[in-house]
Design a protein around this motif. Structure first.
Motif, PDB file in Angstrom:
ATOM      1  N   GLU A  87       0.001   7.485   1.178  1.00  0.00           N
ATOM      2  CA  GLU A  87       0.929   7.138   0.340  1.00  0.00           C
ATOM      3  C   GLU A  87       2.106   8.395   0.194  1.00  0.00           C
ATOM      4  O   GLU A  87       3.339   8.411  -0.181  1.00  0.00           O
ATOM      5  CB  GLU A  87       0.435   6.414  -0.795  1.00  0.00           C
ATOM      6  N   ASP A 128       0.754  -1.240   0.093  1.00  0.00           N
ATOM      7  CA  ASP A 128       0.110  -0.055  -0.233  1.00  0.00           C
ATOM      8  C   ASP A 128       0.929   1.305   0.195  1.00  0.00           C
ATOM      9  O   ASP A 128       0.294   2.207  -0.108  1.00  0.00           O
ATOM     10  CB  ASP A 128      -0.990  -0.069   1.096  1.00  0.00           C
ATOM     11  N   LYS A 129       2.218   1.109   0.197  1.00  0.00           N
ATOM     12  CA  LYS A 129       3.174   2.066   0.000  1.00  0.00           C
ATOM     13  C   LYS A 129       2.950   3.260   1.037  1.00  0.00           C
ATOM     14  O   LYS A 129       3.300   4.200   0.946  1.00  0.00           O
ATOM     15  CB  LYS A 129       3.196   2.835  -1.265  1.00  0.00           C
ATOM     16  N   LYS A 130       2.386   2.920   2.308  1.00  0.00           N
ATOM     17  CA  LYS A 130       2.301   3.861   3.443  1.00  0.00           C
ATOM     18  C   LYS A 130       2.921   3.348   4.480  1.00  0.00           C
ATOM     19  O   LYS A 130       3.013   3.949   5.659  1.00  0.00           O
ATOM     20  CB  LYS A 130       0.854   3.936   3.772  1.00  0.00           C
ATOM     21  N   LYS A 145       5.969   8.786   0.269  1.00  0.00           N
ATOM     22  CA  LYS A 145       6.743   9.278  -0.777  1.00  0.00           C
ATOM     23  C   LYS A 145       7.728  10.481  -0.578  1.00  0.00           C
ATOM     24  O   LYS A 145       8.851  10.589  -1.072  1.00  0.00           O
ATOM     25  CB  LYS A 145       6.028   9.334  -2.181  1.00  0.00           C
TER      26      LYS A 145
END
Length: 166
Positions: free
Chosen positions: A135, A14-16, A139
């Motif tokens: 997210e 989930d890129k969190k 990033k």
């Protein structure tokens, strides 16, 4: 310094969040001390050539550490850590945020929630899990050099731990 033992960074789908693991050839009480005492944190927390300077710290549930990351050209970046769920010699959680020198949180930058776990097995294994609410926040941290900077800080921690054996 032995470079074969490096931190591993595993990003979630989930890129969190990201899980960071690192092994230290040191007893758990010494690694715990390095994470929980301001004077020792200041010796390793910042990636070289930056320095960490703690203005104040209370390592207790809901206690805080107000610190500055000081760059070689006079740069100053402030951070505020709030401690949660302390389990001595096992782990704790923190909320880490950018702030000003008075500790007022700067919401233009993301804050993260960390779970720090320690396990003693042929030295000490350190596991950090960082979570951000979005997210985009994760990033932004990665784009700001978090992964490289934190890996360097963990190398500093290893160097400090080795120095305690002599």
């Amino acid at each position: 310094m032995d470079t074969s033992n490096k931190a591993t960074f595993t990003f979630s789908k989930d890129k969190k969040s990201v899980e960071i693991t690192r092994h230290f050839d040191a007893p758990l009480p010494l690694v715990w001390k390095a994470w929980t005492e301001a004077a020792i944190l200041d010796k390793w927390w910042a990636p070289k050539p930056w320095k960490s300077e703690t203005r104040k710290m209370l390592f207790a549930n809901e206690g805080q550490r107000l610190y500055c990351m000081c760059g070689p050209a006079g740069e100053r970046s402030w951070g505020l850590i709030t401690f949660h769920d302390i389990k001595p010699q096992v782990g704790f959680a923190i909320t880490d945020a950018f702030c000003d020198e008075s500790g007022r949180v700067n919401n233009d930058f993301p804050s993260t929630y960390w779970e720090i776990r320690l396990e003693e097995k042929e030295g000490t294994n350190l596991v950090n899990v960082l979570t951000s609410s979005k997210e985009e926040d994760m990033k932004q941290l990665i784009d700001m050099g978090f992964q490289e900077g934190y890996a360097m800080a963990l190398d500093n921690l290893e160097e400090w731990l080795r120095g305690q054996k002599t």
